[in-house]
Design a protein around this motif. Structure first.
Motif, PDB file in Angstrom:
ATOM      1  N   LEU A  91      58.943  58.542 -87.623  1.00 39.14           N
ATOM      2  CA  LEU A  91      57.719  59.180 -87.133  1.00 39.14           C
ATOM      3  C   LEU A  91      56.638  59.162 -88.212  1.00 39.14           C
ATOM      4  CD1 LEU A  91      59.257  62.209 -85.200  1.00 39.14           C
ATOM      5  CD2 LEU A  91      57.949  60.330 -84.186  1.00 39.14           C
ATOM      6  N   ALA A  92      57.024  59.481 -89.437  1.00 41.29           N
ATOM      7  CA  ALA A  92      56.044  59.505 -90.526  1.00 41.29           C
ATOM      8  C   ALA A  92      55.478  58.117 -90.787  1.00 41.29           C
ATOM      9  CB  ALA A  92      56.688  60.067 -91.789  1.00 41.29           C
ATOM     10  N   GLN A  93      56.321  57.090 -90.692  1.00 42.40           N
ATOM     11  CA  GLN A  93      55.861  55.734 -90.975  1.00 42.40           C
ATOM     12  C   GLN A  93      55.116  55.118 -89.792  1.00 42.40           C
ATOM     13  OE1 GLN A  93      55.968  54.265 -93.940  1.00 42.40           O
ATOM     14  NE2 GLN A  93      56.927  56.109 -94.778  1.00 42.40           N
ATOM     15  N   SER A  94      55.113  55.784 -88.659  1.00 44.94           N
ATOM     16  CA  SER A  94      54.381  55.301 -87.483  1.00 44.94           C
ATOM     17  C   SER A  94      52.946  55.800 -87.441  1.00 44.94           C
ATOM     18  CB  SER A  94      55.093  55.737 -86.196  1.00 44.94           C
ATOM     19  OG  SER A  94      56.375  55.190 -86.101  1.00 44.94           O
ATOM     20  N   ARG A  95      52.575  56.656 -88.370  1.00 47.44           N
ATOM     21  CA  ARG A  95      51.262  57.285 -88.311  1.00 47.44           C
ATOM     22  C   ARG A  95      50.163  56.356 -88.814  1.00 47.44           C
ATOM     23  NH1 ARG A  95      53.893  62.544 -91.122  1.00 47.44           N
ATOM     24  NH2 ARG A  95      54.999  63.351 -89.269  1.00 47.44           N
ATOM     25  N   ALA A  96      48.976  56.612 -88.327  1.00 48.30           N
ATOM     26  CA  ALA A  96      47.804  55.893 -88.816  1.00 48.30           C
ATOM     27  C   ALA A  96      47.660  56.136 -90.315  1.00 48.30           C
ATOM     28  CB  ALA A  96      46.564  56.361 -88.080  1.00 48.30           C
TER      29      ALA A  96
ATOM     30  N   GLN B  22      54.711  66.292 -78.757  1.00 44.63           N
ATOM     31  CA  GLN B  22      53.294  66.194 -79.056  1.00 44.63           C
ATOM     32  C   GLN B  22      53.019  65.165 -80.143  1.00 44.63           C
ATOM     33  OE1 GLN B  22      50.772  67.650 -77.268  1.00 44.63           O
ATOM     34  NE2 GLN B  22      49.593  66.155 -78.447  1.00 44.63           N
ATOM     35  N   GLU B  23      53.913  65.077 -81.134  1.00 44.82           N
ATOM     36  CA  GLU B  23      53.718  64.087 -82.183  1.00 44.82           C
ATOM     37  C   GLU B  23      53.818  62.672 -81.616  1.00 44.82           C
ATOM     38  OE1 GLU B  23      55.137  62.927 -86.699  1.00 44.82           O
ATOM     39  OE2 GLU B  23      56.265  64.454 -85.590  1.00 44.82           O
ATOM     40  N   LEU B  24      54.730  62.466 -80.684  1.00 48.28           N
ATOM     41  CA  LEU B  24      54.855  61.160 -80.060  1.00 48.28           C
ATOM     42  C   LEU B  24      53.586  60.800 -79.299  1.00 48.28           C
ATOM     43  CD1 LEU B  24      56.732  58.750 -79.431  1.00 48.28           C
ATOM     44  CD2 LEU B  24      57.457  60.008 -77.377  1.00 48.28           C
ATOM     45  N   VAL B  25      53.060  61.771 -78.558  1.00 42.32           N
ATOM     46  CA  VAL B  25      51.814  61.530 -77.823  1.00 42.32           C
ATOM     47  C   VAL B  25      50.691  61.197 -78.796  1.00 42.32           C
ATOM     48  CG1 VAL B  25      50.031  62.642 -76.418  1.00 42.32           C
ATOM     49  CG2 VAL B  25      52.444  62.912 -75.822  1.00 42.32           C
ATOM     50  N   ASN B  26      50.635  61.914 -79.908  1.00 43.98           N
ATOM     51  CA  ASN B  26      49.587  61.647 -80.898  1.00 43.98           C
ATOM     52  C   ASN B  26      49.736  60.242 -81.502  1.00 43.98           C
ATOM     53  OD1 ASN B  26      48.580  64.210 -80.487  1.00 43.98           O
ATOM     54  ND2 ASN B  26      49.608  65.088 -82.275  1.00 43.98           N
ATOM     55  N   LEU B  27      50.971  59.808 -81.733  1.00 44.24           N
ATOM     56  CA  LEU B  27      51.193  58.473 -82.276  1.00 44.24           C
ATOM     57  C   LEU B  27      50.696  57.407 -81.306  1.00 44.24           C
ATOM     58  CD1 LEU B  27      54.780  58.719 -83.825  1.00 44.24           C
ATOM     59  CD2 LEU B  27      52.612  58.540 -85.046  1.00 44.24           C
ATOM     60  N   VAL B  28      51.004  57.590 -80.030  1.00 43.66           N
ATOM     61  CA  VAL B  28      50.557  56.614 -79.046  1.00 43.66           C
ATOM     62  C   VAL B  28      49.038  56.627 -78.952  1.00 43.66           C
ATOM     63  CG1 VAL B  28      50.608  55.966 -76.607  1.00 43.66           C
ATOM     64  CG2 VAL B  28      52.706  56.702 -77.759  1.00 43.66           C
TER      65      VAL B  28
ATOM     66  N   GLY C 289      51.307  50.518 -79.454  1.00 46.67           N
ATOM     67  CA  GLY C 289      51.162  51.794 -78.761  1.00 46.67           C
ATOM     68  C   GLY C 289      51.463  51.666 -77.279  1.00 46.67           C
ATOM     69  N   GLU C 290      51.020  50.578 -76.667  1.00 52.27           N
ATOM     70  CA  GLU C 290      51.296  50.374 -75.245  1.00 52.27           C
ATOM     71  C   GLU C 290      52.785  50.257 -74.996  1.00 52.27           C
ATOM     72  OE1 GLU C 290      49.038  47.015 -73.972  1.00 52.27           O
ATOM     73  OE2 GLU C 290      47.111  48.038 -74.145  1.00 52.27           O
ATOM     74  N   ARG C 291      53.451  49.500 -75.859  1.00 48.72           N
ATOM     75  CA  ARG C 291      54.892  49.317 -75.688  1.00 48.72           C
ATOM     76  C   ARG C 291      55.619  50.644 -75.856  1.00 48.72           C
ATOM     77  NH1 ARG C 291      57.311  46.659 -72.456  1.00 48.72           N
ATOM     78  NH2 ARG C 291      59.449  47.222 -72.803  1.00 48.72           N
TER      79      ARG C 291
ATOM     80  N   ALA D 293      55.368  52.803 -72.770  1.00 54.76           N
ATOM     81  CA  ALA D 293      56.321  52.385 -71.738  1.00 54.76           C
ATOM     82  C   ALA D 293      57.726  52.862 -72.060  1.00 54.76           C
ATOM     83  CB  ALA D 293      56.292  50.871 -71.591  1.00 54.76           C
ATOM     84  N   SER D 294      58.119  52.768 -73.335  1.00 55.26           N
ATOM     85  CA  SER D 294      59.479  53.138 -73.718  1.00 55.26           C
ATOM     86  C   SER D 294      59.757  54.609 -73.466  1.00 55.26           C
ATOM     87  CB  SER D 294      59.717  52.806 -75.195  1.00 55.26           C
ATOM     88  OG  SER D 294      59.620  51.419 -75.418  1.00 55.26           O
ATOM     89  N   PHE D 295      58.731  55.465 -73.607  1.00 53.22           N
ATOM     90  CA  PHE D 295      58.927  56.905 -73.441  1.00 53.22           C
ATOM     91  C   PHE D 295      58.287  57.442 -72.160  1.00 53.22           C
ATOM     92  CE2 PHE D 295      59.848  56.296 -77.885  1.00 53.22           C
ATOM     93  CZ  PHE D 295      60.909  57.155 -78.108  1.00 53.22           C
ATOM     94  N   ASP D 296      57.945  56.533 -71.240  1.00 54.73           N
ATOM     95  CA  ASP D 296      57.443  56.933 -69.917  1.00 54.73           C
ATOM     96  C   ASP D 296      56.224  57.849 -70.018  1.00 54.73           C
ATOM     97  OD1 ASP D 296      59.696  55.576 -68.867  1.00 54.73           O
ATOM     98  OD2 ASP D 296      60.927  57.375 -69.147  1.00 54.73           O
ATOM     99  N   LEU D 297      55.304  57.522 -70.917  1.00 60.27           N
ATOM    100  CA  LEU D 297      54.115  58.360 -71.118  1.00 60.27           C
ATOM    101  C   LEU D 297      53.028  57.911 -70.142  1.00 60.27           C
ATOM    102  CD1 LEU D 297      54.144  58.557 -75.022  1.00 60.27           C
ATOM    103  CD2 LEU D 297      55.126  60.156 -73.370  1.00 60.27           C
ATOM    104  N   THR D 298      53.140  58.384 -68.920  1.00 57.40           N
ATOM    105  CA  THR D 298      52.253  57.924 -67.853  1.00 57.40           C
ATOM    106  C   THR D 298      50.815  58.372 -68.046  1.00 57.40           C
ATOM    107  OG1 THR D 298      52.856  59.849 -66.518  1.00 57.40           O
ATOM    108  CG2 THR D 298      54.138  57.838 -66.193  1.00 57.40           C
TER     109      THR D 298
END
Length: 893
Positions: free
Chosen positions: A797-802, A829-835, A850-852, A855-860
């Motif tokens: 998660l930390a390495q996925s951040r902007a 919420q952190e996952l949503v922020n990353l996307v 981010g798009e992929r 899809a992987s986490f069903d963030l409609t």
């Protein structure tokens, strides 16, 4: 095809691609049979294309160690393009003689302001109306600029429905008239022209602007005939703020300064297709070389020192000299510039005299042994003969650019290294295109059924194109020719010279190439081009050899087992056969195989062959099923003079059953310690890993002292089959902490993660907290994911951040779905922020990541954002967006 069920495999694939960014076209040290080849050399882009592979056949594929022919009658799971659609080059009603382009920009807003004069000459006697390609540009005025008198305002239609700017002239004109049409416009280019600006998360990014015209993207920033079948000279007059430098095509004829602004005037006097018109703007630091009396300049970010720049680019003058000698055509342009830009989507583009390259190719001294930039640099340079000076007529003929450049790249490998390295490069070309045929589709090299021009930039165009040129040289000049550097004494290179001279500064098609070979060699080669260029696939040979001691006769049977259909033929090829005796006897002959059914070749031998070679130097792009006992393979791997035969034998020994395992291990251990070519030693290491005996393990552990990092990396990967052994695990940890090779360290990190050792997470966690080189960091994250330890989630998660280095960030984004089950409510919420931050990132590969992830986490909730990419100009963005939207739709049904 990659779906969520295959995500772990997909992640390892992604990491392989990203970690090998500079070596597209260079076999990975840990995969002597695998390589991720060029054209779109940007590792980040490749990584996201891999993530998007589920869209149905990406631009790139990965090779497997042992290619196998599909069973008889098995059809491909994918069809290339649309068989019902035929793409032909658009007919022209005029010829553009010159583009004179004046620009300035609002860089923070990504806006271009253009003032363009196009000089064109009609074909028709009643030329009154014509169009230019123009996508999304706001036209302010169109005028006819006569040689004398006042400008004439012209009517135009730029409604944007078909990305055409229709211009109506004030009267009819004829071919004797040279018309100068001026267009003033502005716009926010959706692609073709890329703007890099500092952001809150990446404040150190320099301001840069650069173009990417291929295939048909320059129309997004200036109106033009945006197709390769016309060639014109050009001039770019670009005004930028003081402190920025402009690099463009041709010769810099003037630099003027006024009121804090600088204007650069570049003139290219040699005609070229419009997609090769280029701009690269930034605060560049220039480092200069020369080829004879022509400037060879390298433009790099200001913080890059001379040593780093030259490490990646210093061979350029030698490459220019070599290609000039090989083709018999001296480098034709006024200068050669290479500009290293940030956040480059494509990795490398052979713009006439001014190549653009990703800054990922710049690396430190330690990385040079594993990730040299040589192949990418030589590939883009090679296209200045094949693709720039002589332009492929249309996208179905793009192999005349890209296949030749890939071949030129291999030729330079031979010049810079040796013949074995050349043969290995061609072999990797064969394996890459075979993987595409096996996993995606098989198509002719010249194919008019693509959906988008970018579809043509695949392994069939690049790697198969190079492989068939190598075969053609073998066919014309014989098997010995390829062992020597190119010479105009060879018919093959004389034919290439004739092709370049006959079509210089013009477009050409495959028929023109065939004519050049026919005119030069006197040979009728239509049959060869028919089966290798206009048809699909490759032969799959089943070979058997039996020696009759009484008759002193070797009987060779050959059958072609590939599926033969309307696209894939029975191949007609000359094949070398070599026979070796135990006391140094040797005989080599050539036979002609052109039948699908089994046929027999009787070869008189006055010695008992210890082993037999079928196409020993691997000239033919093929699959071979040739069963040999372990003793024969052992003799071949240790004594065969052909590197490719030793390599093949080393691979086969890894498949030996337990009854022959001891003999196989002994031969492979000797090969690993003694073979002169690194790839054979690496193949021996891989096969030892497959055999999994104690003797194999001991040989591999001893080989960790090998001086070649590529071999050590292969050894580490092979030892992964023994990872539960404490001695082996300790060796991995030692490699991670002490090897001077980033590739070996990276392999060790992944092996530790996959080992199942109770201490693996702690070792990799400590490693990830260090300031790691990017390749090692990516592999460390992959290793953490392999541990399946839930604690790795917080690191990912930390390495996925902007703000994290882009390649590392995209690796982490790709790995997060492996911990989907470990995600808790507090992570939502952190996952949503990353996307969200990924979708808002201006760098296309990050957005695709981010798009992929959505899809992987069903963030409609991100459907609307992703919908915006459904109509993106870049086909891989469109197709990924559509795939992701379909997954999001399906996930809620």
């Amino acid at each position: 095809m990659i779906d969520r069920a295959d995500h772990v495999v997909a992640v390892i694939f992604v990491l392989s691609v990203v970690r090998g960014n500079e070596t597209i076209g260079k076999p990975q040290p840990n995969e002597p049979l695998g390589s991720f080849r060029r054209r779109f050399a940007g590792a980040a882009m490749l990584a996201l294309l891999c993530l998007a592979a589920a869209i149905g056949g990406g631009i790139f594929t990965r090779q497997t160690a042992h290619a196998a022919a599909p069973p008889q009658g098995q059809m491909k799971s994918h069809i290339f393009g649309n068989p019902d659609v035929w793409h032909w080059a658009p007919s022209r009603t005029y010829h553009v003689e010159n583009y004179k382009l004046a620009f300035h920009f609002d860089e923070p807003k990504g806006k271009v302001f253009g003032d363009e004069v196009i000089t064109l000459r009609p074909f028709d006697q009643h030329f009154h109306k014509f169009y230019l390609n123009s996508a999304g540009l706001r036209i302010e005025s169109v005028t006819l600029e006569p040689a004398q008198g006042a400008a004439v305002r012209l009517a135009y239609d730029a409604d944007g429905k078909d990305s055409r700017l229709w211009i109506t002239l004030n009267r009819e004109y004829n071919p004797a008239d040279s018309l100068r049409v001026r267009i003033v416009y502005h716009g926010l280019p959706r692609t073709g022209l890329f703007f890099v600006n500092p952001t809150r998360d990446y404040p150190n990014l320099p301001r840069e602007v650069y173009s990417q015209g291929e295939p048909e993207f320059n129309q997004y920033w200036f109106p033009c005939w945006d197709y390769p079948n016309d060639m014109a000279t050009s001039e770019t007059i670009t005004t930028v703020p003081e402190g920025q430098v402009v690099v463009s095509n041709g010769k810099l004829v003037k630099v003027t300064r006024a009121a804090g602004q600088v204007t650069y005037d570049w003139v290219e006097s040699i005609p070229h297709s419009s997609y090769l018109t280029s701009l690269a703007i930034g605060p560049w630091h220039k480092i200069s070389d020369k080829y004879e009396n022509k400037p060879v300049d390298y433009y790099v970010p200001p913080y890059i020192d001379d040593a780093t720049t030259r490490r990646s680019l210093h061979l350029t003058p030698d490459m220019i000299a070599f290609f000039s000698r090989a083709t018999g055509v001296d480098y034709p342009y006024e200068q050669y510039a290479q500009t290293m830009v940030h956040n480059y989507v494509f990795g490398g583009q052979e713009n006439v005299s001014a190549t653009t390259l990703t800054d990922f190719l710049l690396h430190d001294a330690r990385a040079e042994q594993d990730y040299p930039s040589t192949d990418v640099v030589s590939h883009e340079l090679g296209q200045h003969w094949f693709g720039d000076y002589v332009q492929g007529y249309d996208w179905p003929d793009i192999w005349l650019n890209e296949g030749f450049a890939t071949y030129m790249e291999a030729l330079y490998t031979q010049h810079h290294e040796d013949y074995d390295a050349y043969r290995f490069a061609i072999y990797n070309d064969q394996m890459t295109e075979q993987t595409e045929g096996r996993e995606n589709y098989s198509r002719p090299i010249v194919d008019r059924h693509y959906n988008d021009p970018l579809d043509m930039f695949d392994a069939t165009t690049h790697e198969k194109g190079a492989a068939i040129l190598d075969m053609l040289r073998y066919l014309i000049d014989g098997p010995e020719a390829a062992s020597h550097e190119p010479s105009q004494n060879e018919l093959f290179f004389r034919a290439l010279h004739h092709y370049l001279v006959a079509h210089h500064e013009q477009v050409a098609d495959t028929a023109g190439l065939i004519s050049a070979f026919r005119d030069t060699t006197g040979q009728e080669l239509g049959w060869f081009f028919h089966e290798w260029v206009y048809m699909a696939g490759h032969p799959a040979y089943r070979v058997q050899a039996t020696y009759d001691a009484a008759e002193k006769m070797e009987k060779i049977s050959v059958a072609q087992t590939q599926h033969v259909d309307a696209e894939t033929p029975v191949f007609d090829m000359p094949i070398e056969l070599a026979f070796y005796g135990a006391n140094g006897e040797h005989k080599q002959i050539q036979v002609r195989d052109n039948l699908q059914q089994q046929e027999f070749f009787d070869v008189s031998l006055d010695f008992t062959p210890q082993w037999v070679d079928f196409d020993p130097d691997d000239f033919i792009d093929k699959i071979v099923d040739f069963e040999k006992p372990a003793a024969m393979l052992a003799a071949e791997v240790q004594k065969d003079p052909s590197m490719m035969s030793r390599l093949w034998a080393a691979q086969q020994l890894g498949n030996e059953k337990s009854a022959d395992a001891d003999a196989a291990v002994a031969a492979l251990a000797w090969t690993l310690a003694n073979d002169k070519f690194y790839a054979v030693r690496a193949a021996a290491a891989s096969s030892l890993g497959n055999l999994r005996t104690d003797q194999a393990k001991a040989a591999l552990l001893a080989a960790l002292r090998q001086p070649d990092s590529r071999v050590r990396t292969a050894v580490v990967e092979a030892l992964g089959n023994f990872s539960q052994d404490k001695t082996v695990y300790d060796a991995f940890v030692n490699e991670l902490h002490s090897d001077d090779s980033y590739a070996a360290e990276a392999a060790a990190a992944e092996a530790i993660g996959a080992s199942g050792n109770a201490q693996a997470f702690e070792v990799l966690q400590a490693e990830s907290a260090s300031h790691l080189e990017v390749h090692v960091m990516q592999a460390t994250l992959a290793g953490l994911a392999e541990t399946k330890d839930p604690r790795a989630l917080s690191i990912l998660l930390a390495q996925s951040r902007a703000g994290v280095e882009e390649r590392v960030r995209m690796t982490a984004l790709a790995l997060l779905p492996t911990f989907k089950d470990a995600m808790k409510r507090e992570h939502a919420q952190e996952l949503v922020n990353l996307v969200r931050t990924a979708l808002d990132d201006p760098y296309v590969p990050v957005r695709m990541g981010g798009e992929r992830l959505a899809a992987s986490f069903d963030l409609t909730q991100f459907r609307t954002d992703i919908q915006a990419d459904v109509d993106a100009p870049l086909v891989f963005r469109r197709e990924l967006a559509r795939k992701v939207l379909e997954e999001l739709k399906t996930s809620k049904q």
